[in-house]
Design a protein around this motif. Structure first.
Motif, short mmCIF file in Angstrom:
data_model
loop_
_atom_site.label_atom_id
_atom_site.label_comp_id
_atom_site.label_asym_id
_atom_site.label_seq_id
_atom_site.Cartn_x
_atom_site.Cartn_y
_atom_site.Cartn_z
N ASP A 1 0.80 -1.23 0.00
CA ASP A 1 0.00 0.00 0.00
C ASP A 1 0.84 1.29 0.00
OD1 ASP A 1 0.90 0.11 2.61
OD2 ASP A 1 -1.09 0.13 3.53
N ASP A 2 2.13 1.18 -0.33
CA ASP A 2 2.97 2.37 -0.46
C ASP A 2 2.76 3.07 -1.80
OD1 ASP A 2 4.11 0.14 -1.67
OD2 ASP A 2 6.15 0.83 -1.39
N TRP A 3 1.93 2.50 -2.65
CA TRP A 3 1.60 3.07 -3.96
C TRP A 3 0.10 2.89 -4.16
CZ3 TRP A 3 -0.80 1.38 -8.36
CH2 TRP A 3 -0.65 2.17 -9.50
N THR A 4 -0.60 3.97 -4.51
CA THR A 4 -2.04 3.89 -4.75
C THR A 4 -2.45 4.82 -5.88
OG1 THR A 4 -2.55 5.61 -3.13
CG2 THR A 4 -2.56 3.33 -2.33
N VAL A 5 -3.66 4.57 -6.41
CA VAL A 5 -4.24 5.42 -7.45
C VAL A 5 -5.65 5.82 -7.00
CG1 VAL A 5 -4.81 5.61 -9.90
CG2 VAL A 5 -2.99 4.08 -9.21
#
Length: 189
Positions: A89-93
């Motif tokens: 979850d260190d990258w999301t859109v």
């Protein structure tokens, strides 16, 4: 179903003798679980003859060298042509990302595919899965009562490592269960 009883973010580990060959020795991460449904991604079955580069090429997307040989997993028997990027979850859109469990997220966009090979701006860990496993109202709970599945805490190393053939055995070991000692005969006390 209370929030405390949700299986979201947990692993399902198939018991021997499961009467659905599609889930024999399966390790499934539950991404959503509510009173009327459950959805999960199988973590241990690479798609034969398909790697991340193949998928990116088919979509006319950039396919950097780090996509060559990177496994694409068969997430389940439902909508097998649909892709899901499971990632940390260190990258999301924004609204396109479903964050769940402890540090996990799922995104189903081309942007997520591109991020998988971006070592700087992409997620720390990720996997592409085709299809998913789904259960209707009460179905998963019934299977659990019938001892079809064991449940385990999610472990990022187990989820994202490339040792697919040993995931089932390792998931059982995390529960203190020796796979060789399990019987394919179920029962209730």
């Amino acid at each position: 179903m209370s929030q405390a009883s949700t299986l979201t973010g947990r692993l399902l580990v198939a018991m021997p003798g499961i009467d659905d060959a599609r889930f024999e020795h399966a390790v499934i991460l539950i991404c959503a679980h509510g009173p009327d449904h459950a959805m999960g991604l199988r973590l241990d079955r690479p798609a034969p003859g398909v790697d991340l580069k193949t998928v990116l090429d088919k979509l006319d997307a950039p396919a950097p060298d780090q996509s060559i040989g990177r496994a694409v997993l068969m997430g389940g028997p439902v909508e097998r042509e649909r892709g899901f990027v499971l990632h940390t979850d260190d990258w999301t859109v924004g609204d396109d990302t479903l964050a769940f469990g402890d540090g996990l997220a799922m995104t189903g966009t081309r942007e997520a595919l591109a991020a998988m090979t971006d070592e700087i701006a992409g997620p720390r860990r990720s996997a592409l899965l085709l299809g998913y496993a789904g259960w209707g109202e009460g179905q998963l709970e019934e299977e659990l009562a019938d001892n079809v599945w064991l449940t385990a805490d999610a472990d990022l190393d187990l989820i994202f490592d490339g040792e697919h053939t040993s995931k089932w055995t390792r998931a059982l070991a995390q529960l203190g269960v020796d796979a060789a000692m399990l019987s394919s005969q179920g029962g209730r006390a």
